[in-house]
Design a protein around this motif. Structure first.
Motif, PDB file in Angstrom:
ATOM      1  N   MET A   1       0.792  -1.232   0.000  1.00 17.06           N
ATOM      2  CA  MET A   1       0.000   0.000   0.000  1.00 17.06           C
ATOM      3  C   MET A   1       0.821   1.278   0.000  1.00 17.06           C
ATOM      4  N   MET A   2       2.127   1.140   0.040  1.00 16.13           N
ATOM      5  CA  MET A   2       3.040   2.292  -0.019  1.00 16.13           C
ATOM      6  C   MET A   2       4.345   1.768  -0.598  1.00 16.13           C
TER       7      MET A   2
ATOM      8  N   ALA B   1       0.639   0.622  -4.482  1.00 18.29           N
ATOM      9  CA  ALA B   1      -0.181   1.825  -4.317  1.00 18.29           C
ATOM     10  C   ALA B   1       0.644   3.016  -3.844  1.00 18.29           C
ATOM     11  N   GLN B   2       0.058   4.204  -4.025  1.00 14.86           N
ATOM     12  CA  GLN B   2       0.693   5.470  -3.617  1.00 14.86           C
ATOM     13  C   GLN B   2       2.108   5.582  -4.203  1.00 14.86           C
TER      14      GLN B   2
ATOM     15  N   ALA C   1      -2.441   8.771  -3.175  1.00 13.44           N
ATOM     16  CA  ALA C   1      -3.362   8.491  -2.067  1.00 13.44           C
ATOM     17  C   ALA C   1      -3.650   6.995  -2.085  1.00 13.44           C
ATOM     18  N   PRO C   2      -4.186   6.447  -0.988  1.00 13.61           N
ATOM     19  CA  PRO C   2      -4.541   5.027  -0.999  1.00 13.61           C
ATOM     20  C   PRO C   2      -5.539   4.731  -2.118  1.00 13.61           C
ATOM     21  N   PRO C   3      -5.550   3.519  -2.624  1.00 11.17           N
ATOM     22  CA  PRO C   3      -6.456   3.188  -3.731  1.00 11.17           C
ATOM     23  C   PRO C   3      -7.920   3.212  -3.308  1.00 11.17           C
TER      24      PRO C   3
ATOM     25  N   GLN D   1     -13.174   7.445   3.794  1.00 15.24           N
ATOM     26  CA  GLN D   1     -12.391   8.107   2.748  1.00 15.24           C
ATOM     27  C   GLN D   1     -12.576   7.426   1.385  1.00 15.24           C
ATOM     28  N   GLY D   2     -13.395   6.384   1.358  1.00 17.08           N
ATOM     29  CA  GLY D   2     -13.601   5.658   0.112  1.00 17.08           C
ATOM     30  C   GLY D   2     -12.634   4.506  -0.080  1.00 17.08           C
ATOM     31  N   PHE D   3     -11.881   4.183   0.975  1.00 14.29           N
ATOM     32  CA  PHE D   3     -10.936   3.074   0.907  1.00 14.29           C
ATOM     33  C   PHE D   3     -11.616   1.799   1.414  1.00 14.29           C
ATOM     34  N   ALA D   4     -11.087   0.656   1.037  1.00 15.10           N
ATOM     35  CA  ALA D   4     -11.613  -0.610   1.535  1.00 15.10           C
ATOM     36  C   ALA D   4     -11.244  -0.754   3.009  1.00 15.10           C
TER      37      ALA D   4
END
Length: 294
Positions: free
Chosen positions: A22-23, A43-44, A68-70, A95-98
């Motif tokens: 994720m990063m 991601a990011q 930003a996170p996916p 935030q719309g993240f899983a």
């Protein structure tokens, strides 16, 4: 096998086959553990660049997000069975993240860097990254690679400790500057990086302003009154490094750190929890504080 992470018990009956970093810091760790063939997403990706020696290994890994996170649907579409993240923020449903629960419903488990767990964010230590290496090595069934990576991290930290042993510890302020906003770092892995590098933080982690969060916005007078001998600042790239250096020099011309030109820039991404960059930061800061010791 079982791993306790952020108060959750993770159970792995089989080795995860589809992993998302994720990063870039988490993607780097996975690659250094020899797991590039298991990566189905990164991601990011624009937060920081992967080190040159492993960048090619991630070339064909799908990019799920840049700065930003996916989004929830993009992460779930990658079909992961393990998602590795620096903090719990990356799983904020609002935030719309899983969320972690949504991932679980879709057959995936989330591993959060030890120092990025909410209950540990303010008390995290540099050596938490060694815990993460060991846990990921166990989860992914690569104990030999994990042992080598852990040994290298521990040897590098020991070398710094040996080099600065017996030296008088200089006072240090760690800040982040964005525009005219000045933030002080008083707790978390960021503060432990300073301590491990041999600095005496002028901000007290037990102070009320750091009770709930590792950083706090401050007025310039807070730096002036403490008169640190060194100032460490996180940056996203060369342009921000130059702007921050100019801001510090013009705002604090009479502070000892500016008079001694002990202004130490560190990539912001290397200060995140669960990254091998924590070790790089310790080395960079120690060399800046004790130039004659290295």
């Amino acid at each position: 096998m079982n791993v306790t992470n952020c108060g959750r018990e993770l159970t792995f009956d089989a080795t995860p086959a589809n992993v998302v970093g994720m990063m870039p810091s988490q993607t780097e760790m996975l690659i250094r553990l020899g797991l590039q063939d298991s990566l189905v997403g990164q991601a990011q990706t624009e937060v920081s660049a992967l080190p040159d020696d492993i960048a090619d290994a991630a070339e064909d890994v799908p990019e799920l997000s840049t700065d930003a996170p996916p989004a929830r649907e993009d992460l779930l579409a990658a079909g992961p069975d393990l998602v590795v993240s620096p903090t719990e923020y990356e799983f904020t449903a609002e935030q719309g993240f899983a969320s972690i629960d949504q991932l679980k419903e879709n057959g995936a488990q989330a591993y959060v860097a030890t120092g990025g767990c909410a209950e540990r964010r303010n008390t995290a230590e540099v050596t938490d990254v060694v815990t993460d290496i060991g846990n990921l090595g166990a989860i992914m069934r690569v104990p030999d690679e994990a042992e080598k990576l852990s040994a290298d991290a521990e040897e590098r930290l020991a070398a710094v400790e040996e080099a600065i042993e017996g030296e008088e510890r200089p006072t240090v302020a760690q800040v982040f500057v964005e525009g005219e906003s000045l933030t002080a770092i008083g707790a978390g892995v960021e503060a432990d990086i300073i301590a491990t590098a041999g600095g005496e933080n002028v901000f007290d982690p037990d102070a009320p302003e750091f009770e709930d969060f590792f950083a706090a916005e401050i007025n310039p007078e807070e730096i002036i009154s403490r008169d640190p001998e060194a100032i460490v600042f996180g940056v996203s790239g060369p342009d921000q490094a130059e702007k921050t250096r100019e801001y510090i020099q013009s705002t604090f011309p009479d502070v000892a750190a500016v008079e001694n030109d002990t202004l130490i820039a560190v990539p912001q991404a290397d200060l995140h929890p669960g990254t091998l960059g924590n070790i790089d930061s310790v080395e960079t800061i120690a060399e800046g504080l004790y130039p004659d010791a290295f």
